[in-house]
Design an enzyme around this catalytic site. Sequence first.
Site, PDB file in Angstrom:
ATOM      1  CB  SER A  20      11.568  15.791   4.490  1.00  0.00           C
ATOM      2  OG  SER A  20      12.040  16.256   5.179  1.00  0.00           O
ATOM      3  CD  GLU A  58      21.393  14.420   7.917  1.00  0.00           C
ATOM      4  OE1 GLU A  58      21.066  15.392   8.365  1.00  0.00           O
ATOM      5  OE2 GLU A  58      21.965  13.994   7.097  1.00  0.00           O
ATOM      6  CG  HIS A  59      21.367  16.409  13.395  1.00  0.00           C
ATOM      7  ND1 HIS A  59      20.891  16.910  14.716  1.00  0.00           N
ATOM      8  CD2 HIS A  59      21.662  15.133  13.287  1.00  0.00           C
ATOM      9  CE1 HIS A  59      20.184  15.590  14.664  1.00  0.00           C
ATOM     10  NE2 HIS A  59      20.916  14.463  13.505  1.00  0.00           N
ATOM     11  CG  ASP A  98      13.995  18.465   6.860  1.00  0.00           C
ATOM     12  OD1 ASP A  98      14.987  18.275   5.768  1.00  0.00           O
ATOM     13  OD2 ASP A  98      13.569  17.766   7.263  1.00  0.00           O
ATOM     14  CG  ASP A 101      18.709  22.310   9.549  1.00  0.00           C
ATOM     15  OD1 ASP A 101      19.580  21.417  10.686  1.00  0.00           O
ATOM     16  OD2 ASP A 101      17.664  21.553   9.266  1.00  0.00           O
ATOM     17  N   GLY A 132       9.170   8.393   8.414  1.00  0.00           N
ATOM     18  CA  GLY A 132       9.854   7.555  10.073  1.00  0.00           C
ATOM     19  C   GLY A 132      11.587   7.575   8.862  1.00  0.00           C
ATOM     20  CB  ALA A 133      12.239   6.399   5.446  1.00  0.00           C
ATOM     21  CB  SER A 171       6.632  15.883   9.156  1.00  0.00           C
ATOM     22  OG  SER A 171       7.990  16.503   8.978  1.00  0.00           O
TER      23      SER A 171
HETATM   24  C1  GLA Z   1      15.613  16.330  10.694  1.00  0.00           C
HETATM   25  C2  GLA Z   1      15.496  18.218  11.006  1.00  0.00           C
HETATM   26  C3  GLA Z   1      15.783  18.698   9.965  1.00  0.00           C
HETATM   27  C4  GLA Z   1      17.662  18.251   9.841  1.00  0.00           C
HETATM   28  C5  GLA Z   1      17.719  17.313  10.004  1.00  0.00           C
HETATM   29  C6  GLA Z   1      19.603  16.588  10.767  1.00  0.00           C
HETATM   30  O1  GLA Z   1      15.542  16.002   9.150  1.00  0.00           O
HETATM   31  O2  GLA Z   1      13.281  18.170  10.529  1.00  0.00           O
HETATM   32  O3  GLA Z   1      15.494  20.480   9.973  1.00  0.00           O
HETATM   33  O4  GLA Z   1      18.296  19.330  11.550  1.00  0.00           O
HETATM   34  O5  GLA Z   1      16.653  16.615  10.704  1.00  0.00           O
HETATM   35  O6  GLA Z   1      20.434  17.038   9.341  1.00  0.00           O
END
Ligand code: GLA
Length: 365
Positions: free
Chosen positions: A115, A23-24, A161, A26, A111-112, A117
């Site tokens: 992804s 997570e975080h 995503d 990318d 908002g969950a 969007s």
């Molecule tokens: C959101 C962002 C992704 C990624 C995640 C955290 O989903 O769109 O690019 O950074 O947060 O892993």
Amino acid sequence: MSNWDDKHTIKIISPGRINIIGEHLDYNGGDVLPMPIHLATEIHLIKKQGVIYEVESSQFENMLCRELKDDHLSDVKWHNYVIGVVCELMKISPLKIKGFKALITGSIPVGAGLSSSASLTCGLLRGLNGLFDLHISKKDMALIAQRVEHQYTGTPCGIMDQYAILFGEKDKALYLNCHTQENKLIDISLPDFQWVLFNSNVKHNLGDSAYEKRVFETKTALSIIQSKFPVYTHLAKVPLYLLKKCRKKMNDELYKRALYVIEEQNRVEQVVSLLTQNEFYRLGNILYQSHQGLSSLYDVSCVELDYLVDLTKSIDGVLGARMMGGGFGGCTLNLIEKTKVDSTIELVSSQYKERFKLECSPIRL
Ligand code: GLA
């Protein structure tokens, strides 16, 4: 839509995604392990005479009706994802894009952290690519969709995503190097276990600004490391002992962010190897470690997510859990023994409701 001529309609199913670990990472040049899910955005597209496009969503109000070349942003947030896609395509193929109509429906909760969007932008890109024979590669679609987030909606997201949605396959995780974008699919059919999401049904406002702040903080931490060790171009790939050598040059906050990123990158590598050895109990433990890092070092969790994760630690049959996605709300991802899924859902739902007077919606994957 009933009077749309089926022969000329394009229908696209564009999934949402989960992320098993990473997570975080990318936007820090690390590796991630996302997977598409059954919840999806469905888009129907048809050509229309002229230079106007019309897009309607069953999830949101306010139909969008625009001229193709009109690139000013809208006050309606969801419109900007569509406007961004159309404007970017007009830059690439101005002569091929003509008027169209689109109808969007979907089952991904907004908002969950699943992804919704990217699912919309990637789905629309695939649809328009087909409708107007644009021959845009999946890689380029991923980059366009990311550009739309950056330039039309103000989210400085990474590339995870878009890749998960465009390159992912059912029951397979996409092991993606976010720097080189090299990727491979890893089979993760789990005979005895099941992934389950608990949607906290909260989205704290802090989320968007904190995301931007984390992007900035990790860039700053990297530049401090680079002043001593210029060979490192991505924070996620900096060895832990080198970070420790730079400890004194960073304030506590920057150090914690960088420590999380480097440890999470290690966890991705461990999880990939555990998956190939079917070591699911150890994998579960790493999910808990990841949550701990997200909550106390990266500071992107919230009371509701911490509660949902902590609660599962005392439930027999739950192997591991962590918050997922950008944070400050959204879902937790849980790995549960198949025979214990029903009882876990029942227990977590009732305890969460008692504690927060809120439903937590379980999603079985
Ligand atoms: C959101 C962002 C992704 C990624 C995640 C955290 O989903 O769109 O690019 O950074 O947060 O892993």
